[in-house]
Design an enzyme around this catalytic site. Structure first.
Site, PDB file in Angstrom:
ATOM      1  CB  CYS A  55      -0.913   0.023   1.223  1.00  0.00           C
ATOM      2  SG  CYS A  55      -2.120  -1.302   1.255  1.00  0.00           S
ATOM      3  NE  ARG A 132      -2.662  -4.424  -2.893  1.00  0.00           N
ATOM      4  CZ  ARG A 132      -2.227  -3.732  -1.855  1.00  0.00           C
ATOM      5  NH1 ARG A 132      -2.533  -2.461  -1.743  1.00  0.00           N
ATOM      6  NH2 ARG A 132      -1.476  -4.309  -0.940  1.00  0.00           N
TER       7      ARG A 132
HETATM    8  C1  BEZ Z   1       0.555  -4.577   1.854  1.00  0.00           C
HETATM    9  O1  BEZ Z   1       1.754  -4.780   1.798  1.00  0.00           O
HETATM   10  O2  BEZ Z   1       0.042  -3.544   1.413  1.00  0.00           O
HETATM   11  C2  BEZ Z   1      -0.317  -5.621   2.494  1.00  0.00           C
HETATM   12  C3  BEZ Z   1       0.167  -6.900   2.606  1.00  0.00           C
HETATM   13  C4  BEZ Z   1      -0.616  -7.870   3.191  1.00  0.00           C
HETATM   14  C5  BEZ Z   1      -1.879  -7.556   3.662  1.00  0.00           C
HETATM   15  C6  BEZ Z   1      -2.355  -6.274   3.532  1.00  0.00           C
HETATM   16  C7  BEZ Z   1      -1.584  -5.299   2.940  1.00  0.00           C
END
Ligand code: BEZ
Length: 218
Positions: A55, A132
């Protein structure tokens, strides 16, 4: 090995052509109301959680390309279940670490009321994190395209821009965007549905596979 477990039943979600459900919510740019964005394009996108690696890279990539979305008169709006103050703390960290100010609104949705309305989360999911999902909403408030990526794969900002460019181009020209289309590439014409045009076409493909605007050329 994949951790993905298919569900027995698909869950309902919005579809292309649906009106984007309206909402009002707190965001890092003040209170927002989705319907106030009528008259311009809007990309609404959810992310699983603040302070997570993928993110963070998405927010950095989007903030770096903010001018490109502005140039296309398209607003950005992010959303997650995290609280407004978590959003603030994360954006401050991004500013300090990457020297980038994320100015598009980041909406808080702690009760998941928006996430459920849009199908960003499933009613069956025990994990409240949104996937997402990205909604391309046109100036009339209609959802024109959607993409959905899992938590462990980040979105492509060039692809977000390309989808936006393609939607605007096909609307303007009443045409079709072929595979891998990018600004400057030719569009395709809508195929005829008149049998006479099909039988009288100069070859077997030109009635359905034709560069847009070719007829108008001398
Ligand atoms: C992320 O790196 O954005 C992420 C990874 C695992 C679960 C939720 C977000």
């Amino acid at each position: 090995m994949s951790e993905f477990e298919p569900r027995d039943f698909p869950h309902s979600a919005l579809r292309i052509g649906d009106m984007a459900p309206n909402f009002t919510a707190r965001s890092t740019a003040g209170n927002v109301e989705l319907s106030a964005y009528r008259g311009r394009w809007l990309i609404l996108f959810s992310h699983p959680a603040d302070f997570t690696p993928v993110c963070t890279t998405e927010f950095v990539a989007l903030a770096r390309e903010a001018a490109e979305f502005d140039r296309r008169e398209c607003a950005l709006m992010a959303l997650s279940v995290d609280s407004l103050f978590a959003h603030f703390a994360w954006l401050r960290l991004i500013k300090d670490r990457f020297d980038l100010e994320v100015r598009f609104p980041v909406v808080e949705d702690p009760t998941l009321v928006i996430g459920h309305a849009y199908g960003m989360v499933s009613a069956q999911d025990s994990d409240s994190a949104t996937v997402r999902t990205t909604y391309f909403i046109d100036p009339d408030g209609v959802i024109r395209a959607m993409t959905c990526y899992p938590a462990n794969v980040g979105r492509s900002v060039p692809e977000m821009l390309r989808i936006l460019d393609a939607l605007k181009a096909v609307d303007k020209e009443g045409a079709l965007a072929p595979a891998n289309w990018a600004i400057g590439d030719p569009l395709l014409s809508q195929p005829t549905v008149e049998i006479d045009d099909i039988f009288s076409a100069s070859d077997a493909t030109s009635w359905f596979l034709k560069e847009h605007g070719k007829d108008a050329q001398p």
